[in-house]
Enzyme design. Structure first.
Site, short mmCIF file in Angstrom:
data_model
loop_
_atom_site.label_atom_id
_atom_site.label_comp_id
_atom_site.label_asym_id
_atom_site.label_seq_id
_atom_site.Cartn_x
_atom_site.Cartn_y
_atom_site.Cartn_z
N THR A 52 -15.73 -53.32 -5.93
CA THR A 52 -16.52 -53.26 -7.15
C THR A 52 -17.98 -52.95 -6.81
OG1 THR A 52 -15.01 -54.90 -8.03
CG2 THR A 52 -16.99 -54.45 -9.32
N HIS A 129 -12.85 -59.03 -15.98
CA HIS A 129 -13.32 -58.04 -15.01
C HIS A 129 -13.23 -56.68 -15.72
CE1 HIS A 129 -14.21 -55.96 -11.42
NE2 HIS A 129 -13.37 -56.54 -10.57
#
Ligand code: CP
Length: 308
Positions: A52, A129
């Protein structure tokens, strides 16, 4: 100013348009190479990450911008007791947009309340997320050609896996999406997701502990790791960690047009012998994550008009 804190912060139409923008970026990357010249992205990561954080950094660099940030709470003034509210006020003086990951659920939402720049939730505890969800949606759309009329198997730690929670929230907005939720009894989806999302939207789903016997029904198999860092008790983790291991033998039960996704990191839940199967798309998924994060940065910085 807009933030992305929950997968539902964008309407379905806005998500579809972001995915289209991500696809255009993938196919015409030169057009986007300087759109963020002079802009800075801060990555504030209070929890470990490979994909990420580096995907966000790669996305901003691909757009011509610059990046700064920290990769652990210990290397920031959080270690001295600084609050998220104060930290984001400070980061607002240094950067134009911020991606934040935090072990506490709701921390990115607090950051957004005190921020002068757009805030992106890069993962908050076991909660959400949303940029992994954008990545997952783009992968499904690129591989299957649609987000409607699909049966999605989710397998592994459905209790603590925030990517699972976000993806279910996002997919229930599409037509005729069915779920087969495969987990040990102790790692079933949280109650709120069952009642407030699946039942409330009249979504067809089953909860089961059987992987093999359901493989043939699936368009997508979304494998997940058992989330060691969210367990209170190491013995429970050890007992549950290898509940499901996907291997080539089990892949024989799947259709030719079924695809295996995984948000990664993988531990044991997908055997490496699956990696060469053309239906294993979890490394393609990582690449789609860069394109869709580029699209998100452009959208939140309102820079799409600058694309020539
Ligand atoms: N998928 C994902 O969030 O990976 P990282 O923890 O490496 O960022």
């Amino acid at each position: 100013m807009r933030h992305l804190i929950s997968p539902l912060d964008f309407t379905k139409e806005e998500i579809d348009s972001l995915l289209n923008l991500g696809a255009d970026i993938m196919n015409n990357s030169d057009k986007y190479a300087h759109v963020c010249d002079g802009k800075k992205l801060a990555t504030c990561f209070y929890e470990p990450s490979t994909r990420t954080r580096l995907s966000f950094e790669s996305a901003m660099l691909n757009l011509g911008g610059k990046v700064l940030g920290f990769s652990s709470a210990q290397s920031s003034s959080a270690a001295k007791g600084e609050s998220v509210a104060d930290t984001i006020r400070v980061i607002s003086c240094f950067a134009d947009i911020c991606a934040i990951r935090h072990p506490k659920e709701g921390a990115p939402s607090v950051a957004a309340m005190f921020s002068k720049i757009p805030v992106i939730n890069a993962g908050d505890g076991g909660h959400n997320h949303p940029t992994q969800t954008l990545t997952d949606l783009m992968t499904i759309k690129e591989k299957k050609g649609r987000l409607d009329n699909i049966t999605v198997g989710m397998c592994g730690d459905l209790k603590f896996g925030r990517t699972v929670h976000s993806l279910i929230n996002a997919l229930v907005r599409y037509e005729n999406v069915k779920f087969i939720l495969i987990s040990p009894e102790e790692l079933k989806i949280p109650d709120y997701l069952r009642k407030e999302v699946l039942d409330a939207n009249n979504i067809e789903y089953i909860e089961t502990s059987e992987l093999e016997e359901n493989m043939h029904k699936l368009d997508i198999l979304y494998m997940t790791r058992v989330q060691r860092e969210r367990f209170f008790n190491e013995e429970d983790y050890i007992r549950l960690k290898d509940s499901f291991i996907l291997d080539e033998k089990k892949m024989q039960y799947a259709r030719d047009d079924m695809f295996v996704l995984h948000p990664l990191p993988r531990v044991n839940e997908i055997s490496v012998d699956v990696d060469n199967d053309k239906r294993a798309v979890y490394f393609d998924q990582v690449q789609y994550g860069v394109y869709v994060r580029m699209a998100l940065i452009l959208r939140l910085l309102e820079l799409e008009d600058k694309v020539k």
